[in-house]
Design a protein around this motif. Sequence first.
Motif: not given
Ligand code: SF4
Length: 443
Positions: A130, A132, A134, A136-137, A139-140, A174, A213, A252
């Motif tokens: 991903c 993006h 964000c 709080f995330c 994942i990236p 994602q 998204y 976001r």
């Molecule tokens: S919340 Fe979703 S869109 Fe935002 S950084 Fe995490 S994976 Fe990416």
Amino acid sequence: MGQLVERGHVLTHDPAEAEVLVVNTCSFIDPAKQESIDTIIEMAEHKKSGRARKLIVAGCLVERYRDQIRTELPEVDAVLGTNELERIVALCEGEQQGGGASEPYLYHDLTPRILATPRHYAYIKIAEGCDHPCSFCVIPQYRGKFRSRRFESVLAEATRLFGQGVREINLIGQDTTSYGEDLGIKDGLAQLMARLAQIETPHPKWIRFLYCYPNRITQKLLDTIAEHPALVKYIDMPLQHASAAVLKRMKRGSHGDFFLKLLERIRATIPGVAIRTSMIVGFPGETAADFQVLSDFVKAARFDRLGVFSYSDEDTSASFQLDAKVDGATIERRKRSLMSMQRRISRARNRALIGQEVDVLVEGLSEETDLLWKARMSTQAPEIDGICYVNDFGDAPPQTGQIRRMRITEAHDYDLIGALTDSTPTSMPLPNSDPFPILATTR
Ligand code: SF4
């Protein structure tokens, strides 16, 4: 699992039977981490009491805590990060632990695969990573930059799955709405959905995508969903909040009024659409006024489905650095308040469905009694939304994997009850012979 079976190994869901135990982990938020660690400790017991001689930990927890797992969980024999999946066979067969992550991993249509879902539905990952930001995330950080699978690869996999009897395909990633951008394809997801809808199958089929998204939803995508009967009239669009100030701190952007206009456009373009979203409460800096904005928005938006998550402060996320943390009791109170508002909306929406006839995908016998079967409307995504209970089978008893007609007779807060009305089912049950390599035991 596919690689192991191709190599001649037998899979089992019974840890007491297994010679090698593999725990696939998640580390997105604290409760997921805790569940992963608890499972590792529980599985390690089987090395003392069962046949197990090796315990392998795979997945996101490894990406995040590789060294700590090795030093603090000595019962773990090997770890396997999300980019090292090709090494699972070698590790199970005794290779010593190697060096860590290699190239970013993304499977393709030739990768051997076994469905972990029931045979009538499947997930296909169309992209990984991903771009993006964000706040709080995490994942990236662990899944890397966004990358799409090739168009033809996804089509080939979907064609094969439909050919094996799968009725419903759920596209995941994602950020599914960015599909194709890195390949230079404009409106990639819309094009992909249109092509998937045209795959010829001997039975009805459902296709949906999850996790889009909001500002990537194009009119072309909405028109495509409206145009093809096989594309499920369902939009899963995590919005996370409605207050402009909170969305800005979340990195976001956007605001509730923009979302309301988008919802209006989605509903106008796709009649009968069900819209699912998720929200985070208790993000750092969320004031009582921000929460009021969110509550007013949820009331006005009247989502078909809503998930509410408590903010979790992850030490590697950007939001960890933000001040004005919200205390746990306030987070819990806000979560309960939003969920109770949504319960009322959901109940009213469900009641409005009483008397309607809908297609349902038969999921199987209810766990509680032989007098009830479980089924899903196309607007109920697997594993996350409510379900339908069938208590009247008409002239043709249901069979798992059939798509049947059902009249809705009762409504609960999230689930529905109905009666089958078709005496000649439009779809055959799944073939008796299992098209997939057989698991030694079933869940
Ligand atoms: S919340 Fe979703 S869109 Fe935002 S950084 Fe995490 S994976 Fe990416």
